[in-house]
Design a protein around this motif. Structure first.
Motif, PDB file in Angstrom:
ATOM      1  N   LYS A  20       0.767  -1.271   0.072  1.00 41.58           N
ATOM      2  CA  LYS A  20      -0.104   0.228  -0.102  1.00 41.58           C
ATOM      3  C   LYS A  20       0.839   1.319   0.204  1.00 41.58           C
ATOM      4  CE  LYS A  20      -4.005   0.336   0.419  1.00 41.58           C
ATOM      5  NZ  LYS A  20      -4.855   0.774  -0.579  1.00 41.58           N
ATOM      6  N   ALA A  21       1.993   1.287   0.891  1.00 45.69           N
ATOM      7  CA  ALA A  21       2.889   2.479   0.629  1.00 45.69           C
ATOM      8  C   ALA A  21       3.401   2.569  -0.446  1.00 45.69           C
ATOM      9  CB  ALA A  21       3.823   2.258   2.257  1.00 45.69           C
ATOM     10  N   ALA A  22       3.923   1.568  -1.259  1.00 40.21           N
ATOM     11  CA  ALA A  22       4.482   1.917  -2.533  1.00 40.21           C
ATOM     12  C   ALA A  22       3.370   2.085  -3.651  1.00 40.21           C
ATOM     13  CB  ALA A  22       5.187   0.552  -2.879  1.00 40.21           C
ATOM     14  N   GLU A  23       2.109   2.244  -3.256  1.00 38.92           N
ATOM     15  CA  GLU A  23       0.971   2.260  -4.192  1.00 38.92           C
ATOM     16  C   GLU A  23       0.817   1.402  -5.343  1.00 38.92           C
ATOM     17  OE1 GLU A  23       1.734   6.392  -5.596  1.00 38.92           O
ATOM     18  OE2 GLU A  23       0.666   7.329  -3.381  1.00 38.92           O
ATOM     19  N   ILE A  24       0.922  -0.045  -4.981  1.00 42.15           N
ATOM     20  CA  ILE A  24       0.849  -1.188  -5.879  1.00 42.15           C
ATOM     21  C   ILE A  24      -0.762  -0.992  -6.061  1.00 42.15           C
ATOM     22  CG2 ILE A  24       0.833  -3.490  -6.071  1.00 42.15           C
ATOM     23  CD1 ILE A  24       3.724  -2.267  -6.001  1.00 42.15           C
ATOM     24  N   ARG A  25      -1.093  -1.056  -7.356  1.00 42.78           N
ATOM     25  CA  ARG A  25      -2.542  -1.001  -7.801  1.00 42.78           C
ATOM     26  C   ARG A  25      -2.809  -2.258  -8.395  1.00 42.78           C
ATOM     27  NH1 ARG A  25      -2.600   2.150  -4.472  1.00 42.78           N
ATOM     28  NH2 ARG A  25      -2.956   4.470  -4.674  1.00 42.78           N
ATOM     29  N   GLN A  26      -1.922  -3.258  -8.869  1.00 41.83           N
ATOM     30  CA  GLN A  26      -2.231  -4.419  -9.446  1.00 41.83           C
ATOM     31  C   GLN A  26      -1.347  -5.690  -8.721  1.00 41.83           C
ATOM     32  OE1 GLN A  26      -2.792  -4.976 -13.764  1.00 41.83           O
ATOM     33  NE2 GLN A  26      -2.892  -2.399 -13.877  1.00 41.83           N
ATOM     34  N   VAL A  27      -1.861  -6.865  -8.351  1.00 47.49           N
ATOM     35  CA  VAL A  27      -1.375  -7.967  -7.717  1.00 47.49           C
ATOM     36  C   VAL A  27      -1.733  -9.056  -8.399  1.00 47.49           C
ATOM     37  CG1 VAL A  27      -1.058  -9.308  -5.732  1.00 47.49           C
ATOM     38  CG2 VAL A  27      -1.096  -6.854  -5.471  1.00 47.49           C
ATOM     39  N   GLY A  28      -0.574  -9.534  -9.058  1.00 42.51           N
ATOM     40  CA  GLY A  28      -1.028 -10.954  -9.962  1.00 42.51           C
ATOM     41  C   GLY A  28      -0.589 -12.365  -9.042  1.00 42.51           C
ATOM     42  N   ILE A  48      -6.794  -1.783  -5.202  1.00 43.57           N
ATOM     43  CA  ILE A  48      -5.785  -2.789  -5.636  1.00 43.57           C
ATOM     44  C   ILE A  48      -6.706  -3.853  -6.628  1.00 43.57           C
ATOM     45  CG2 ILE A  48      -4.174  -4.995  -5.201  1.00 43.57           C
ATOM     46  CD1 ILE A  48      -3.453  -3.533  -2.769  1.00 43.57           C
ATOM     47  N   ARG A  49      -6.160  -4.134  -7.689  1.00 46.16           N
ATOM     48  CA  ARG A  49      -6.689  -5.109  -8.582  1.00 46.16           C
ATOM     49  C   ARG A  49      -6.121  -6.282  -8.351  1.00 46.16           C
ATOM     50  NH1 ARG A  49      -7.105  -6.112 -14.801  1.00 46.16           N
ATOM     51  NH2 ARG A  49      -8.659  -7.386 -14.944  1.00 46.16           N
ATOM     52  N   ALA A  50      -6.710  -7.323  -7.829  1.00 47.83           N
ATOM     53  CA  ALA A  50      -6.027  -8.580  -7.673  1.00 47.83           C
ATOM     54  C   ALA A  50      -6.186  -9.547  -8.673  1.00 47.83           C
ATOM     55  CB  ALA A  50      -6.377  -9.396  -6.360  1.00 47.83           C
ATOM     56  N   VAL A  51      -5.492 -10.006  -9.353  1.00 50.50           N
ATOM     57  CA  VAL A  51      -5.814 -10.893 -10.600  1.00 50.50           C
ATOM     58  C   VAL A  51      -5.203 -12.289 -10.238  1.00 50.50           C
ATOM     59  CG1 VAL A  51      -5.198 -11.098 -13.227  1.00 50.50           C
ATOM     60  CG2 VAL A  51      -5.336  -8.687 -11.956  1.00 50.50           C
ATOM     61  N   VAL A  52      -6.030 -13.186 -10.786  1.00 53.97           N
ATOM     62  CA  VAL A  52      -5.772 -14.579 -10.620  1.00 53.97           C
ATOM     63  C   VAL A  52      -5.117 -14.940 -11.886  1.00 53.97           C
ATOM     64  CG1 VAL A  52      -6.968 -16.949 -11.064  1.00 53.97           C
ATOM     65  CG2 VAL A  52      -7.372 -15.703  -8.989  1.00 53.97           C
ATOM     66  N   LEU A  53      -3.981 -15.712 -11.970  1.00 52.99           N
ATOM     67  CA  LEU A  53      -3.205 -16.018 -12.922  1.00 52.99           C
ATOM     68  C   LEU A  53      -3.192 -17.530 -13.446  1.00 52.99           C
ATOM     69  CD1 LEU A  53      -0.007 -14.200 -11.976  1.00 52.99           C
ATOM     70  CD2 LEU A  53      -1.679 -13.169 -13.603  1.00 52.99           C
ATOM     71  N   THR A  54      -3.313 -17.872 -14.453  1.00 54.89           N
ATOM     72  CA  THR A  54      -3.249 -19.358 -14.660  1.00 54.89           C
ATOM     73  C   THR A  54      -1.983 -20.136 -14.541  1.00 54.89           C
ATOM     74  OG1 THR A  54      -3.053 -19.210 -17.083  1.00 54.89           O
ATOM     75  CG2 THR A  54      -5.472 -19.417 -16.185  1.00 54.89           C
ATOM     76  N   SER A  55      -0.861 -19.065 -14.935  1.00 58.48           N
ATOM     77  CA  SER A  55       0.624 -19.612 -14.649  1.00 58.48           C
ATOM     78  C   SER A  55       1.286 -18.480 -14.501  1.00 58.48           C
ATOM     79  CB  SER A  55       1.046 -20.137 -16.025  1.00 58.48           C
ATOM     80  OG  SER A  55       2.312 -20.688 -16.003  1.00 58.48           O
ATOM     81  N   GLU A  56       2.575 -18.531 -13.490  1.00 59.05           N
ATOM     82  CA  GLU A  56       2.950 -17.605 -13.020  1.00 59.05           C
ATOM     83  C   GLU A  56       3.818 -16.626 -13.775  1.00 59.05           C
ATOM     84  OE1 GLU A  56       2.883 -21.071  -9.987  1.00 59.05           O
ATOM     85  OE2 GLU A  56       3.307 -20.648 -12.622  1.00 59.05           O
ATOM     86  N   GLU A  57       4.119 -17.015 -14.983  1.00 59.63           N
ATOM     87  CA  GLU A  57       4.794 -16.164 -16.257  1.00 59.63           C
ATOM     88  C   GLU A  57       3.711 -14.890 -16.553  1.00 59.63           C
ATOM     89  OE1 GLU A  57       3.987 -19.899 -18.543  1.00 59.63           O
ATOM     90  OE2 GLU A  57       4.513 -19.373 -16.590  1.00 59.63           O
ATOM     91  N   LEU A  76       2.846 -12.408  -6.890  1.00 56.34           N
ATOM     92  CA  LEU A  76       2.860 -13.411  -5.835  1.00 56.34           C
ATOM     93  C   LEU A  76       2.762 -14.704  -6.148  1.00 56.34           C
ATOM     94  CD1 LEU A  76      -0.076 -12.134  -3.526  1.00 56.34           C
ATOM     95  CD2 LEU A  76       2.420 -11.191  -3.660  1.00 56.34           C
ATOM     96  N   LEU A  77       4.021 -15.544  -5.853  1.00 52.50           N
ATOM     97  CA  LEU A  77       4.082 -16.761  -6.348  1.00 52.50           C
ATOM     98  C   LEU A  77       4.852 -17.620  -5.530  1.00 52.50           C
ATOM     99  CD1 LEU A  77       6.914 -17.057  -9.180  1.00 52.50           C
ATOM    100  CD2 LEU A  77       6.300 -15.020  -7.849  1.00 52.50           C
ATOM    101  N   GLN A  78       5.019 -19.116  -5.895  1.00 49.17           N
ATOM    102  CA  GLN A  78       5.627 -20.155  -4.989  1.00 49.17           C
ATOM    103  C   GLN A  78       6.675 -20.347  -5.695  1.00 49.17           C
ATOM    104  OE1 GLN A  78       4.171 -24.487  -4.619  1.00 49.17           O
ATOM    105  NE2 GLN A  78       2.890 -23.393  -2.946  1.00 49.17           N
ATOM    106  N   SER A  79       7.769 -20.882  -4.863  1.00 51.75           N
ATOM    107  CA  SER A  79       9.062 -21.095  -5.578  1.00 51.75           C
ATOM    108  C   SER A  79       8.871 -22.299  -6.641  1.00 51.75           C
ATOM    109  CB  SER A  79      10.010 -21.761  -4.506  1.00 51.75           C
ATOM    110  OG  SER A  79       9.483 -22.869  -3.843  1.00 51.75           O
ATOM    111  N   SER A  80       7.934 -23.165  -6.569  1.00 49.44           N
ATOM    112  CA  SER A  80       7.857 -23.970  -7.887  1.00 49.44           C
ATOM    113  C   SER A  80       7.486 -23.154  -9.120  1.00 49.44           C
ATOM    114  CB  SER A  80       6.854 -24.894  -7.524  1.00 49.44           C
ATOM    115  OG  SER A  80       5.611 -24.597  -7.015  1.00 49.44           O
ATOM    116  N   GLY A  81       6.791 -22.023  -9.082  1.00 48.64           N
ATOM    117  CA  GLY A  81       6.408 -21.371 -10.134  1.00 48.64           C
ATOM    118  C   GLY A  81       7.604 -20.267 -10.678  1.00 48.64           C
ATOM    119  N   VAL A  82       8.672 -20.209  -9.921  1.00 50.98           N
ATOM    120  CA  VAL A  82       9.456 -19.411 -10.452  1.00 50.98           C
ATOM    121  C   VAL A  82      10.417 -20.264 -11.735  1.00 50.98           C
ATOM    122  CG1 VAL A  82      11.930 -18.947  -9.928  1.00 50.98           C
ATOM    123  CG2 VAL A  82      10.411 -18.251  -7.945  1.00 50.98           C
ATOM    124  N   GLY A  83      10.299 -21.366 -11.649  1.00 52.68           N
ATOM    125  CA  GLY A  83      10.933 -22.389 -12.817  1.00 52.68           C
ATOM    126  C   GLY A  83      10.053 -21.558 -14.087  1.00 52.68           C
TER     127      GLY A  83
END
Length: 175
Positions: A20-28, A48-57, A76-83
């Protein structure tokens, strides 16, 4: 992870305050138990617009589009999605737009699923090979400040930063 007393502050609240302090307006995000509270906070916020993704990329494209449209985004992702993101991280580097990834770690302390171990063990090194600035949080009291620092450096310098939220911080999953 033991239940939090009603009304008690959670480290994810500190991360949300930094967003919020950084004025983030979209979160995938891809749904993840470690990020559940943070996702709920983002979804409940009218700014904030929170957007559900089908894949992290997809979140990297979301962040690029947000930046081009004059907004800031976080992924926002899990370490398995970094790949899944490694190849597309070249887009952020080549186009020089800021990207902040908050990564819940798996395959570490008290992991029950051996399939999570290879990517969990390789996440930090893979990100660094792609010139991502990597920060790690192991203690709840460091979460908000570390995320704020990553947001600052990414958005002030057009850089890519990742905050790895250690599995010990998140808590062991029990099935």
């Amino acid at each position: 992870m033991p239940p939090r007393p009603t009304g008690a502050k959670d480290w994810r609240d500190d991360i949300f305050a930094a967003l919020k302090a950084a004025e983030i307006r979209q979160v995938g995000y891809v749904p993840d138990a470690g990020h559940t509270r943070l996702i709920e906070l983002c979804r409940a916020d009218d700014l904030i617009r929170a957007v559900v993704l089908t894949s992290e990329e997809e979140g990297i494209g979301l962040a690029a589009g947000a930046w081009l449209g004059g907004q800031k985004a976080a992924l926002l992702l899990q370490s398995s999605g970094v790949g899944n993101c490694i190849n597309l991280l070249a887009l952020a580097k080549s186009c020089r737009f800021p990207l902040v990834m908050l990564v819940t770690m798996r395959g570490e302390w008290a992991e029950f699923n051996p399939w999570q171990v290879p990517m969990g063990a390789s996440t930090e090194a893979a990100l660094k090979l792609m010139d991502v600035l990597v920060y790690r949080v192991e203690r709840a009291e460091d979460a908000g400040e570390t995320v704020a620092a990553a947001l600052d450096i990414a958005f002030n310098g057009g850089l890519v930063a990742a905050v790895l939220l250690g599995q010990r911080l998140i808590g062991a999953k029990r099935w």
